[in-house]
Write an enzyme that holds these catalytic residues in place. Structure first.
Site, PDB file in Angstrom:
ATOM      1  N   LYS A  22       7.898   8.925  -2.859  1.00 13.80           N
ATOM      2  CA  LYS A  22       6.680   9.756  -2.831  1.00 13.80           C
ATOM      3  C   LYS A  22       5.649   9.104  -1.903  1.00 13.80           C
ATOM      4  CE  LYS A  22       3.423   9.367  -6.197  1.00 13.80           C
ATOM      5  NZ  LYS A  22       2.054   9.131  -5.723  1.00 13.80           N
ATOM      6  N   ASN A  23       5.461   7.795  -2.035  1.00 12.65           N
ATOM      7  CA  ASN A  23       4.354   7.135  -1.328  1.00 12.65           C
ATOM      8  C   ASN A  23       4.659   6.811   0.128  1.00 12.65           C
ATOM      9  OD1 ASN A  23       2.890   7.456  -3.616  1.00 12.65           O
ATOM     10  ND2 ASN A  23       3.059   5.334  -4.305  1.00 12.65           N
ATOM     11  N   ARG A  92      -5.716  13.322  -4.763  1.00 11.26           N
ATOM     12  CA  ARG A  92      -6.650  12.520  -3.984  1.00 11.26           C
ATOM     13  C   ARG A  92      -5.986  11.931  -2.746  1.00 11.26           C
ATOM     14  NH1 ARG A  92      -6.893   7.684  -3.415  1.00 11.26           N
ATOM     15  NH2 ARG A  92      -9.129   7.581  -3.391  1.00 11.26           N
ATOM     16  N   CYS A 116      -9.808   9.793 -10.557  1.00 13.30           N
ATOM     17  CA  CYS A 116      -8.615  10.334 -11.207  1.00 13.30           C
ATOM     18  C   CYS A 116      -8.414   9.491 -12.462  1.00 13.30           C
ATOM     19  CB  CYS A 116      -7.434  10.288 -10.259  1.00 13.30           C
ATOM     20  SG  CYS A 116      -6.869   8.651  -9.992  1.00 13.30           S
ATOM     21  N   ARG A 121     -11.431   5.458  -7.659  1.00 13.19           N
ATOM     22  CA  ARG A 121     -10.669   5.698  -6.414  1.00 13.19           C
ATOM     23  C   ARG A 121     -11.614   6.024  -5.240  1.00 13.19           C
ATOM     24  NH1 ARG A 121      -5.421   7.124  -7.874  1.00 13.19           N
ATOM     25  NH2 ARG A 121      -4.742   6.391  -5.820  1.00 13.19           N
ATOM     26  N   PRO A 122     -12.558   5.153  -4.916  1.00 13.92           N
ATOM     27  CA  PRO A 122     -13.470   5.424  -3.803  1.00 13.92           C
ATOM     28  C   PRO A 122     -12.719   5.495  -2.472  1.00 13.92           C
ATOM     29  CG  PRO A 122     -13.663   3.150  -4.511  1.00 13.92           C
ATOM     30  CD  PRO A 122     -12.733   3.820  -5.468  1.00 13.92           C
ATOM     31  N   ILE A 123     -13.388   6.038  -1.445  1.00 11.77           N
ATOM     32  CA  ILE A 123     -12.780   6.063  -0.098  1.00 11.77           C
ATOM     33  C   ILE A 123     -13.713   5.393   0.911  1.00 11.77           C
ATOM     34  CG2 ILE A 123     -11.337   8.116  -0.483  1.00 11.77           C
ATOM     35  CD1 ILE A 123     -13.495   9.734   1.023  1.00 11.77           C
ATOM     36  N   ASP A 124     -14.568   4.496   0.400  1.00 10.95           N
ATOM     37  CA  ASP A 124     -15.531   3.811   1.293  1.00 10.95           C
ATOM     38  C   ASP A 124     -14.831   3.051   2.414  1.00 10.95           C
ATOM     39  OD1 ASP A 124     -14.655   2.314  -1.019  1.00 10.95           O
ATOM     40  OD2 ASP A 124     -15.912   0.685  -0.312  1.00 10.95           O
ATOM     41  N   ASP A 304       1.971   0.041  -9.826  1.00 12.38           N
ATOM     42  CA  ASP A 304       2.602   1.294 -10.277  1.00 12.38           C
ATOM     43  C   ASP A 304       3.698   1.064 -11.305  1.00 12.38           C
ATOM     44  OD1 ASP A 304       2.335   2.962  -7.031  1.00 12.38           O
ATOM     45  OD2 ASP A 304       0.875   2.534  -8.598  1.00 12.38           O
ATOM     46  N   ARG A 396       4.648  15.103 -10.847  1.00 10.26           N
ATOM     47  CA  ARG A 396       4.014  14.823  -9.552  1.00 10.26           C
ATOM     48  C   ARG A 396       4.824  13.805  -8.759  1.00 10.26           C
ATOM     49  NH1 ARG A 396      -2.011  13.177  -9.668  1.00 10.26           N
ATOM     50  NH2 ARG A 396      -1.336  12.853  -7.539  1.00 10.26           N
TER      51      ARG A 396
HETATM   52  C1  EPZ Z   1      -1.612   3.835  -2.990  1.00  7.97           C
HETATM   53  O1  EPZ Z   1      -2.847   4.371  -3.461  1.00  7.97           O
HETATM   54  C2  EPZ Z   1      -0.536   4.519  -3.824  1.00  7.97           C
HETATM   55  N1  EPZ Z   1      -0.578   5.961  -3.596  1.00  7.97           N
HETATM   56  C3  EPZ Z   1      -0.776   4.218  -5.305  1.00  7.97           C
HETATM   57  O2  EPZ Z   1       0.275   4.814  -6.049  1.00  7.97           O
HETATM   58  C4  EPZ Z   1      -0.728   2.703  -5.503  1.00  7.97           C
HETATM   59  O3  EPZ Z   1      -1.007   2.416  -6.843  1.00  7.97           O
HETATM   60  C5  EPZ Z   1      -1.770   2.040  -4.594  1.00  7.97           C
HETATM   61  O4  EPZ Z   1      -1.538   2.417  -3.216  1.00  7.97           O
HETATM   62  C6  EPZ Z   1      -1.712   0.518  -4.677  1.00  7.97           C
HETATM   63  O5  EPZ Z   1      -0.433   0.084  -4.374  1.00  7.97           O
HETATM   64  C7  EPZ Z   1      -0.017   6.460  -2.473  1.00  7.97           C
HETATM   65  O6  EPZ Z   1       0.520   5.738  -1.646  1.00  7.97           O
HETATM   66  C8  EPZ Z   1      -0.074   7.951  -2.305  1.00  7.97           C
HETATM   67  P1  EPZ Z   1      -5.407   1.501  -2.451  1.00  7.97           P
HETATM   68  P2  EPZ Z   1      -4.230   4.073  -2.642  1.00  7.97           P
HETATM   69  O7  EPZ Z   1      -6.276   2.142  -1.423  1.00  7.97           O
HETATM   70  O8  EPZ Z   1      -3.952   4.073  -1.199  1.00  7.97           O
HETATM   71  C9  EPZ Z   1      -9.707   0.370  -4.042  1.00  7.97           C
HETATM   72  C10 EPZ Z   1       1.212   6.169  -7.715  1.00  7.97           C
HETATM   73  O9  EPZ Z   1       1.253   6.067  -8.955  1.00  7.97           O
HETATM   74  N2  EPZ Z   1     -10.222   1.084  -2.864  1.00  7.97           N
HETATM   75  O10 EPZ Z   1      -4.491   0.378  -2.057  1.00  7.97           O
HETATM   76  O11 EPZ Z   1      -5.253   4.986  -3.181  1.00  7.97           O
HETATM   77  C11 EPZ Z   1      -9.114   1.336  -5.069  1.00  7.97           C
HETATM   78  O12 EPZ Z   1     -10.140   1.871  -5.885  1.00  7.97           O
HETATM   79  C12 EPZ Z   1      -0.074   5.879  -6.972  1.00  7.97           C
HETATM   80  O13 EPZ Z   1       2.196   6.492  -6.994  1.00  7.97           O
HETATM   81  C13 EPZ Z   1     -11.578   1.011  -2.592  1.00  7.97           C
HETATM   82  O14 EPZ Z   1     -12.346   0.363  -3.304  1.00  7.97           O
HETATM   83  O15 EPZ Z   1      -4.519   2.596  -3.163  1.00  7.97           O
HETATM   84  C14 EPZ Z   1      -8.172   0.470  -5.833  1.00  7.97           C
HETATM   85  O16 EPZ Z   1      -8.900  -0.254  -6.816  1.00  7.97           O
HETATM   86  C15 EPZ Z   1      -1.212   5.501  -7.901  1.00  7.97           C
HETATM   87  N3  EPZ Z   1     -12.061   1.701  -1.524  1.00  7.97           N
HETATM   88  C16 EPZ Z   1      -7.646  -0.495  -4.770  1.00  7.97           C
HETATM   89  O17 EPZ Z   1      -8.586  -0.430  -3.675  1.00  7.97           O
HETATM   90  C17 EPZ Z   1     -11.252   2.448  -0.710  1.00  7.97           C
HETATM   91  O18 EPZ Z   1     -11.756   3.051   0.276  1.00  7.97           O
HETATM   92  C18 EPZ Z   1      -6.263  -0.144  -4.270  1.00  7.97           C
HETATM   93  O19 EPZ Z   1      -6.356   1.095  -3.681  1.00  7.97           O
HETATM   94  C19 EPZ Z   1      -9.875   2.512  -1.012  1.00  7.97           C
HETATM   95  C20 EPZ Z   1      -9.378   1.820  -2.096  1.00  7.97           C
END
Ligand code: EPZ
Length: 417
Positions: A22-23, A92, A116, A121-124, A304, A396
């Site tokens: 999926k990812n 998201r 979620c 899950r910020p996107i900053d 995960d 999902r």
């Molecule tokens: C990806 O999510 C995966 N999803 C997640 O899998 C996985 O848990 C995660 O990476 C970590 O390995 C997909 O690939 C579609 P991150 P992503 O950005 O990209 C913080 C599943 O169950 N952060 O590495 O959203 C965030 O809040 C899903 O398959 C910021 O603060 O993860 C989190 O605490 C769940 N600001 C941490 O970083 C940002 O702009 C990790 O997030 C972005 C993230």
């Protein structure tokens, strides 16, 4: 509404073929936008999240032809650059389309993905990366618009090795002027798959899998076909299902190197594991030993798999300790496990799991995708019948989940209520 009914106590035995990741699929589907033409993808998992991505591509003007796990995507007529809010909220990770839209059309509009089930899950970090590349970002009433005349390659230092941010900056930089360098990049295998796909199309991306990735801008890409890598999280879920039922299974079509920390922890818990180029065989002991584990960015233990390991550890011998370092609230499923007789205390990012002899089947709910998977793992072992509601979450991310489990001997059925 859908639910699973599970009668616990059956050992998982036999062979299961692992589906496409999926990812890895989601960013690669987004990356097809960068090519004005036709892309053929194989081994795409037929799950809710990939279907949402296809829906969005069609709304943007793309054409998607699906035949089981083969998908032909025609992006030659894409003429819209706004990701619909309802679909953004539903998934998201559709924010990953922004990088491609900006990279190709220098224009993307999307809403804040919204929190979620596992955190805000910020996107900053995504937005900071886009700004560094010269993108102008305007925010109004929850909508974000990104525009620029051109993308100029830059050196970008990530505050955190965010997977989605790393992927979005790569996608936005494919046609940049000059070279973009991402430092403190995420190292997940799914990013290597994205790099391989992009380079197959004619991009120049290097370093995925390490913490420094460089993208040298190119002029255009070409039509290709590509085979998505296997899903390491689905594989880890089946390993936990085998471990909790004292079973013996073989997972086909998986790269064990993507699961080193999880395999090490299962061996520490007493499982016998044998691996080959594309398979993992697991033989579980009668009683699992307790563990200590903490989730980390790749190559550390994957967040995960935290929930399905906690489900497994509820019946381990002794007390286990789990620390969740990636997401701030990824224990929402724990009260549902406690309803089944699990003895778990959560303090902030730490969960203490006191092993108990048995879990008992009852009515429980899936709280999120991986939390839902944990309820299935627990139900496979619990005495009696477990009914899991809200399993739309599970659909999902897991393809044909109940059928794969039944083929391994589980007594599980999906019912519509
Ligand atoms: C990806 O999510 C995966 N999803 C997640 O899998 C996985 O848990 C995660 O990476 C970590 O390995 C997909 O690939 C579609 P991150 P992503 O950005 O990209 C913080 C599943 O169950 N952060 O590495 O959203 C965030 O809040 C899903 O398959 C910021 O603060 O993860 C989190 O605490 C769940 N600001 C941490 O970083 C940002 O702009 C990790 O997030 C972005 C993230």
């Amino acid at each position: 509404m859908l639910k699973y009914i599970i009668k616990g106590g059956k050992k998982l035995e036999g062979t299961v073929k692992i589906s496409g990741s999926k990812n890895a699929s989601l960013p690669i589907i987004a990356a097809t936008i960068l090519n004005t033409g036709k892309t053929t993808l194989y081994n795409v998992p037929n799950i809710h999240d990939t279907q949402i991505m296809f829906q969005i591509l069609e709304i943007l003007g793309g054409k998607v032809e699906k035949k089981n796990n083969k998908v032909i995507i025609d992006t030659s007529k894409i003429n819209k650059y706004e990701i619909p809010e309802n679909l953004m909220r539903e998934m998201r990770s559709s924010v990953i389309l922004a990088g491609s839209l900006i990279g190709k059309y220098k224009n993307a509009t999307f809403s804040y993905p919204g929190g979620c089930d596992i955190g805000t899950r910020p996107i900053d970090l995504h937005l900071k990366g886009f700004e560094k590349l010269g993108v102008k970002i305007t925010k109004n009433y929850g909508n974000i618009t990104c525009t620029c005349d051109k993308i100029v390659g830059q050196k970008i230092e990530l505050d955190f090795p965010s997977v989605g941010t790393t992927e979005n900056i790569i996608l936005a930089s494919v046609f940049a002027e000059g070279i973009t360098e991402i430092n403190n990049a995420a190292r997940e295998p799914e990013i290597i798959d994205l790099q391989n796909f992009l380079n197959r199309m004619g991009a120049k991306v290097e370093g995925a899998g390490s913490n420094q990735i460089t993208i040298q801008g190119v002029k255009q890409l070409k039509d290709v076909s590509y085979n998505i890598m296997p899903d390491r999280i689905e594989a880890g879920t089946f390993l936990c299902g085998t471990a909790i039922t004292g079973g013996n299974t073989r997972l086909e079509g998986i790269n064990p190197k993507h699961l080193t920390p999880a395999i090490a922890k299962l061996e520490e818990a007493g499982c016998k594991i044998e691996t080959g180029k594309s398979y993992i065989e697991i033989n579980a002991p009668k009683k699992i030993k307790s563990l200590e584990l903490k989730t980390m960015p790749y190559p550390g233990f994957p967040t995960d798999l935290q929930s399905v390991f906690i489900a497994l550890l509820t019946i381990a011998k002794g007390t286990s300790l789990v620390i969740e370092n990636i997401f701030e609230s990824r224990y929402k499923f724990v009260p549902e496990l406690i309803r089944m007789g699990a003895k778990i205390t959560v303090e902030g990012r730490t969960a203490i799991i006191k092993g108990t002899r048995k879990l008992y089947g009852t009515n429980v709910k899936a709280t999120d995708l991986r939390g839902g998977a944990a309820m299935i793992i627990a139900g496979l072992s619990a005495k009696g019948k477990t009914e899991v509601e809200n399993i739309e979450y599970i659909l999902r991310g897991y393809e044909n989940f109940d059928k794969k489990l039944r083929d391994l001997g589980a007594d599980i059925r999906l019912i519509k209520i």
